[in-house]
Design an enzyme around this catalytic site. Structure first.
Site, short mmCIF file in Angstrom:
data_model
loop_
_atom_site.label_atom_id
_atom_site.label_comp_id
_atom_site.label_asym_id
_atom_site.label_seq_id
_atom_site.Cartn_x
_atom_site.Cartn_y
_atom_site.Cartn_z
N ASP A 1 2.68 4.60 -6.20
CA ASP A 1 4.04 4.74 -6.73
C ASP A 1 4.48 3.54 -7.56
O ASP A 1 3.95 2.43 -7.43
CB ASP A 1 5.03 4.93 -5.59
CG ASP A 1 5.00 6.31 -4.99
OD1 ASP A 1 4.06 7.07 -5.31
OD2 ASP A 1 5.89 6.63 -4.19
N HIS B 1 1.31 1.46 -3.43
CA HIS B 1 2.06 1.12 -4.63
C HIS B 1 1.20 0.32 -5.59
O HIS B 1 0.36 -0.47 -5.16
CB HIS B 1 3.32 0.31 -4.27
CG HIS B 1 4.31 1.08 -3.44
ND1 HIS B 1 4.15 1.24 -2.08
CD2 HIS B 1 5.45 1.73 -3.78
CE1 HIS B 1 5.17 1.97 -1.60
NE2 HIS B 1 5.97 2.27 -2.62
N HIS C 1 8.44 10.06 -10.85
CA HIS C 1 9.08 9.25 -9.81
C HIS C 1 10.43 8.73 -10.30
O HIS C 1 10.87 7.66 -9.89
CB HIS C 1 8.16 8.10 -9.43
CG HIS C 1 8.46 7.48 -8.08
ND1 HIS C 1 8.83 8.22 -6.99
CD2 HIS C 1 8.43 6.17 -7.66
CE1 HIS C 1 9.01 7.41 -5.95
NE2 HIS C 1 8.80 6.17 -6.34
#
Length: 279
Positions: free
Chosen positions: A99, A244, A150
């Site tokens: 992410d 991430h 996102h």
């Protein structure tokens, strides 16, 4: 005598004109009812008739694509009430997701490791980051990874109005389409904070909501070993792992992937990306 001949000739001409007009009208009516009449000698109305060549013109553009049935419009996914947490599939399949990127400091290292082991992953990108790093999205497309939405600036969606949520999603989808080559089919709410508007708008934009099963909590920089342990202890068929590649110092995440990925593969896990039912 001459006058009578002139009147007779005029009557004949009028009768001939009526016959021609009737023939033209009959042709139009029969065409609409499925008949196959002879073509009228002249059009009743409209642009003047053109003399078409017997053979196609050499200057006529030829079609560049093959013939075939029209492509069906993509089916809109259902409006869900909660995000998908796992994937279905045969055997020991798992999904790795990253992410907040792309970040030129960390994303390339993750992509290098995935390419070394011939593994596909998912990247849920923020539009603002993607707009500055379109080359990394193009690389993701080239190497077979899936790019998801996102939002643009990683806000807490539950604090936004509906129009603001749509803007966050739409702007990001536009950037992804421009850099990746197609619009995203998946989205993930920042912080895992979903609401009804997010589910509805995501479906309207053609995206399915995907959450995660295993959270590495790598954003807390707990140490490379801790991240590795969390992935390996949570590994199971259908698991979706959250990591991430941006949003802070992600060097631990890059190093952890290099350690746990080969171990997962050696343990018989198949790292894949999910397939949509609504495409």
């Amino acid at each position: 005598m001459k006058k009578d001949q002139l009147l007779t000739r005029r009557r004949a001409l009028l009768a001939g004109a009526v016959a021609v007009g009737a023939a033209g009208t009959a042709g139009v009516v029969a065409l609409r009812t499925g008949g196959t009449p002879e073509a009228p000698s002249a059009p009743a109305a409209g642009a003047p008739a053109r003399h078409l060549p017997e053979k196609p013109s050499a200057y006529r553009l030829q079609p560049l694509t093959g013939y075939g049935p029209p492509r069906a419009a993509p089916r809109r996914p259902p409006v869900r009430h909660e995000p998908l947490l796992r994937i279905s599939g045969r055997g020991r399949t798992m999904v790795l997701t990253f992410d907040d990127g792309p970040d030129p400091r960390y994303t390339p290292g993750i992509l290098d490791t995935l390419r070394e082991y011939d593994v596909r992953a998912m990247f849920f990108v923020c539009g603002e980051m993607a707009s500055y790093n379109k080359d990394l999205l193009a690389r993701m497309a080239d190497e077979g990874h899936v790019v998801g939405n996102h939002t643009w600036s990683h806000p807490l969606l539950t604090k936004l109005r509906r129009g603001q949520i749509r803007s966050e999603m739409e702007r990001t989808s536009d950037v992804i389409e421009d850099a990746y080559g197609e619009r995203p089919q998946w989205f993930r709410a920042p912080y895992g904070a979903w609401n009804r508007a997010a589910f509805q708008l995501g479906a309207e934009l053609g995206m399915e909501p995907l959450a995660w099963t295993v959270d590495t909590l790598d954003w807390t920089t707990p140490g490379t070993g801790t991240i590795v342990d969390r992935v390996e202890s949570g590994a199971a068929p259908g698991v979706v792992v959250l990591s991430h590649d941006a949003g802070g110092d992600r060097s631990q995440s890059v190093r952890a992937l290099r350690r746990y990925l080969p171990q997962l593969l050696d343990s018989g896990y198949h790292i894949t990306v999910p397939r949509r039912q609504y495409t």
